[in-house]
Scaffold this active site. Structure first.
Site, PDB file in Angstrom:
ATOM      1  N   ALA A  37       0.851  -1.196   0.000  1.00 22.00           N
ATOM      2  CA  ALA A  37       0.000   0.000   0.000  1.00 22.00           C
ATOM      3  C   ALA A  37       0.883   1.240   0.000  1.00 22.00           C
ATOM      4  O   ALA A  37       2.018   1.215   0.496  1.00 22.00           O
ATOM      5  CB  ALA A  37      -0.908  -0.017   1.218  1.00 22.00           C
ATOM      6  N   GLY A  50       0.622  -4.986   0.947  1.00 23.12           N
ATOM      7  CA  GLY A  50      -0.598  -5.088   0.142  1.00 23.12           C
ATOM      8  C   GLY A  50      -0.358  -5.757  -1.204  1.00 23.12           C
ATOM      9  O   GLY A  50      -1.267  -6.363  -1.769  1.00 23.12           O
ATOM     10  N   GLU A 110      -0.701  -9.243  -0.465  1.00 23.40           N
ATOM     11  CA  GLU A 110      -2.127  -9.545  -0.256  1.00 23.40           C
ATOM     12  C   GLU A 110      -2.862  -9.646  -1.589  1.00 23.40           C
ATOM     13  O   GLU A 110      -3.719 -10.518  -1.771  1.00 23.40           O
ATOM     14  CB  GLU A 110      -2.745  -8.485   0.655  1.00 23.40           C
ATOM     15  N   GLU A 167       4.678  -4.754   7.339  1.00 22.04           N
ATOM     16  CA  GLU A 167       3.826  -3.802   8.069  1.00 22.04           C
ATOM     17  C   GLU A 167       4.244  -3.596   9.515  1.00 22.04           C
ATOM     18  O   GLU A 167       4.124  -2.510  10.069  1.00 22.04           O
ATOM     19  CB  GLU A 167       2.358  -4.247   8.027  1.00 22.04           C
TER      20      GLU A 167
HETATM   21  N1  CAA Z   1       4.596   3.397  -0.402  1.00 24.31           N
HETATM   22  C1  CAA Z   1       5.006   4.589  -0.884  1.00 24.31           C
HETATM   23  N2  CAA Z   1       6.150   4.767  -1.567  1.00 24.31           N
HETATM   24  C2  CAA Z   1       6.900   3.667  -1.782  1.00 24.31           C
HETATM   25  C3  CAA Z   1       6.558   2.400  -1.302  1.00 24.31           C
HETATM   26  C4  CAA Z   1       5.322   2.285  -0.581  1.00 24.31           C
HETATM   27  N3  CAA Z   1       4.865   1.103  -0.132  1.00 24.31           N
HETATM   28  N4  CAA Z   1       7.516   1.524  -1.673  1.00 24.31           N
HETATM   29  C5  CAA Z   1       8.429   2.190  -2.353  1.00 24.31           C
HETATM   30  N5  CAA Z   1       8.077   3.500  -2.427  1.00 24.31           N
HETATM   31  C6  CAA Z   1       8.796   4.586  -3.092  1.00 24.31           C
HETATM   32  C7  CAA Z   1       9.944   5.123  -2.237  1.00 24.31           C
HETATM   33  O1  CAA Z   1       9.480   6.069  -1.312  1.00 24.31           O
HETATM   34  C8  CAA Z   1      10.844   5.708  -3.296  1.00 24.31           C
HETATM   35  O2  CAA Z   1      10.290   6.937  -3.706  1.00 24.31           O
HETATM   36  P1  CAA Z   1      11.291   8.187  -4.074  1.00 24.31           P
HETATM   37  O3  CAA Z   1      12.052   7.723  -5.273  1.00 24.31           O
HETATM   38  O4  CAA Z   1      10.329   9.287  -4.371  1.00 24.31           O
HETATM   39  O5  CAA Z   1      12.153   8.394  -2.874  1.00 24.31           O
HETATM   40  C9  CAA Z   1      10.668   4.742  -4.470  1.00 24.31           C
HETATM   41  O6  CAA Z   1       9.427   4.077  -4.249  1.00 24.31           O
HETATM   42  C10 CAA Z   1      11.761   3.681  -4.526  1.00 24.31           C
HETATM   43  O7  CAA Z   1      11.867   3.068  -3.242  1.00 24.31           O
HETATM   44  P2  CAA Z   1      13.249   2.965  -2.414  1.00 24.31           P
HETATM   45  O8  CAA Z   1      14.124   4.121  -2.700  1.00 24.31           O
HETATM   46  O9  CAA Z   1      12.918   2.675  -0.995  1.00 24.31           O
HETATM   47  O10 CAA Z   1      13.875   1.694  -3.140  1.00 24.31           O
HETATM   48  P3  CAA Z   1      14.785   0.529  -2.523  1.00 24.31           P
HETATM   49  O11 CAA Z   1      15.184  -0.314  -3.683  1.00 24.31           O
HETATM   50  O12 CAA Z   1      15.850   1.068  -1.648  1.00 24.31           O
HETATM   51  O13 CAA Z   1      13.784  -0.344  -1.586  1.00 24.31           O
HETATM   52  C11 CAA Z   1      11.745  -1.438  -0.954  1.00 24.31           C
HETATM   53  C12 CAA Z   1      12.651  -0.991  -2.113  1.00 24.31           C
HETATM   54  C13 CAA Z   1      12.459  -2.517  -0.140  1.00 24.31           C
HETATM   55  C14 CAA Z   1      10.487  -2.041  -1.586  1.00 24.31           C
HETATM   56  C15 CAA Z   1      11.405  -0.229  -0.073  1.00 24.31           C
HETATM   57  O14 CAA Z   1      10.918   0.822  -0.901  1.00 24.31           O
HETATM   58  C16 CAA Z   1      10.353  -0.493   0.972  1.00 24.31           C
HETATM   59  O15 CAA Z   1      10.641  -1.095   1.990  1.00 24.31           O
HETATM   60  N6  CAA Z   1       9.095  -0.035   0.730  1.00 24.31           N
HETATM   61  C17 CAA Z   1       8.034  -0.096   1.682  1.00 24.31           C
HETATM   62  C18 CAA Z   1       7.468  -1.507   1.790  1.00 24.31           C
HETATM   63  C19 CAA Z   1       6.369  -1.551   2.813  1.00 24.31           C
HETATM   64  O16 CAA Z   1       6.538  -1.246   3.965  1.00 24.31           O
HETATM   65  N7  CAA Z   1       5.165  -2.039   2.373  1.00 24.31           N
HETATM   66  C20 CAA Z   1       4.020  -2.186   3.220  1.00 24.31           C
HETATM   67  C21 CAA Z   1       3.074  -1.038   3.043  1.00 24.31           C
HETATM   68  S1  CAA Z   1       1.743  -1.072   4.206  1.00 24.31           S
HETATM   69  C22 CAA Z   1       0.595  -2.135   3.545  1.00 24.31           C
HETATM   70  O17 CAA Z   1       0.786  -2.686   2.488  1.00 24.31           O
HETATM   71  C23 CAA Z   1      -0.642  -2.338   4.396  1.00 24.31           C
HETATM   72  C24 CAA Z   1      -1.657  -3.282   3.898  1.00 24.31           C
HETATM   73  O18 CAA Z   1      -1.865  -4.322   4.470  1.00 24.31           O
HETATM   74  C25 CAA Z   1      -2.518  -2.974   2.746  1.00 24.31           C
END
Ligand code: CAA
Length: 258
Positions: free
Chosen positions: A66, A109, A112, A132
């Site tokens: 998400a 998500g 999911e 999460e």
């Molecule tokens: N939401 C918003 N932005 C996200 C994102 C997310 N889930 N995942 C990646 N991005 C964005 C980053 O902010 C970044 O944006 P900018 O270029 O503007 O800075 C871009 O995508 C690239 O990401 P990274 O620079 O972090 O890339 P990386 O290769 O170093 O890491 C990653 C990749 C491991 C996927 C890392 O981005 C990450 O950990 N993302 C978050 C994952 C996460 O926590 N997901 C769970 C969300 S909550 C959920 O899903 C709840 C539910 O049950 C529905």
């Protein structure tokens, strides 16, 4: 078909394809994007020509979950009023087969959404994760339920508590994915599988999905009753007459989905 901002859609033979297309954000799922995915799948569901659907992601990841930026300032009352996961739930109501073709990150998500598919094909190198807990929350779109029903309570707790990244081969070992393929063959394999299913009688495919899905929720007795009704129902279809007649006449059946 409708113009979408965050996804692209196409039809190949009798297969409807939805590609998540927000690659710079690793296909993180904002609310509009989820709405678009569901609307595209529902359009395929109602398209008589389409028999199987595929979901995949463009860029380096299937989906990193998400959209955290969008959610960060939410509070519980807003989520309740938005009915945050109502659109996500619509995926599970679809009756046609859905194949997930996943690669890169399949997180939160995104995981999911993948677990809502009926069949999952993963590229080598795919990582599955519920991160999460690291954000101070937990999966909210079915992750604790669907993963547990697949891998059991202990593994599910381990993976969700620790936010461990699961490799494609581990996911295969635990029955989370059906098969692991070389990345360059991902879509080809998904299309091949979809093509096989699309040649089967659509009504039988649909009622098999319904019956197998009920097995997860129902007792054995209730599930058997459900299965039987569906079995009987198929004897009202033209495809049942055609399938059995073709067998007797030693020819290939022509299924019409009626
Ligand atoms: N939401 C918003 N932005 C996200 C994102 C997310 N889930 N995942 C990646 N991005 C964005 C980053 O902010 C970044 O944006 P900018 O270029 O503007 O800075 C871009 O995508 C690239 O990401 P990274 O620079 O972090 O890339 P990386 O290769 O170093 O890491 C990653 C990749 C491991 C996927 C890392 O981005 C990450 O950990 N993302 C978050 C994952 C996460 O926590 N997901 C769970 C969300 S909550 C959920 O899903 C709840 C539910 O049950 C529905």
């Amino acid at each position: 078909m409708t113009e979408f901002q965050f996804i692209t859609t196409s039809i190949q033979k009798e297969i409807g394809i939805v590609e998540l297309n927000r690659p710079k954000q690793y296909n993180s799922l904002n609310r509009q994007m989820v709405r678009e995915i569901v609307e595209a799948l529902e359009a395929f569901e109602h398209d008589e020509f389409v028999r199987v659907m595929i979901i995949s992601g463009r860029g380096k990841a299937f989906s990193s979950g998400a959209d955290i930026d969008e959610m960060a300032s939410d509070d519980s009352i807003r989520l309740e009023l938005l009915n945050q996961f109502a659109d996500w739930d619509r995926v599970a109501l679809l009756k046609k087969p859905i194949i997930g073709a996943v690669h890169g990150y399949v997180f939160g998500g995104g995981f999911e959404l993948a677990l809502s598919c009926d069949v999952l094909i993963a590229a080598e190198g795919t990582e599955f994760c519920f991160p999460e807990v690291n954000l101070g929350v937990m999966p909210g779109a079915g992750g604790t339920q669907r993963l547990t029903k697949l891998v059991g309570r202990t593994k599910s707790l381990e993976w969700i508590w620790s936010a461990k990244r699961i490799t494609a081969n581990e996911a295969l070992q635990y029955g989370v994915v059906n098969r692991v393929v070389q990345p360059e063959l991902l879509l080809e394999e998904a299309l091949k599988f979809a093509d096989t299913i699309s040649k089967k009688p659509p009504l039988a495919i649909r009622l098999i999905k319904e019956s197998v899905t009920k097995a997860v929720d129902y007792s054995l007795y209730e599930g058997m009753q459900y299965e039987r009704k569906n079995f009987y129902l198929l004897f009202s279809s033209e495809d049942q007459k055609e399938g059995m007649k073709a067998f007797v006449e030693k020819r290939t059946p022509q299924f019409k989905g009626r």
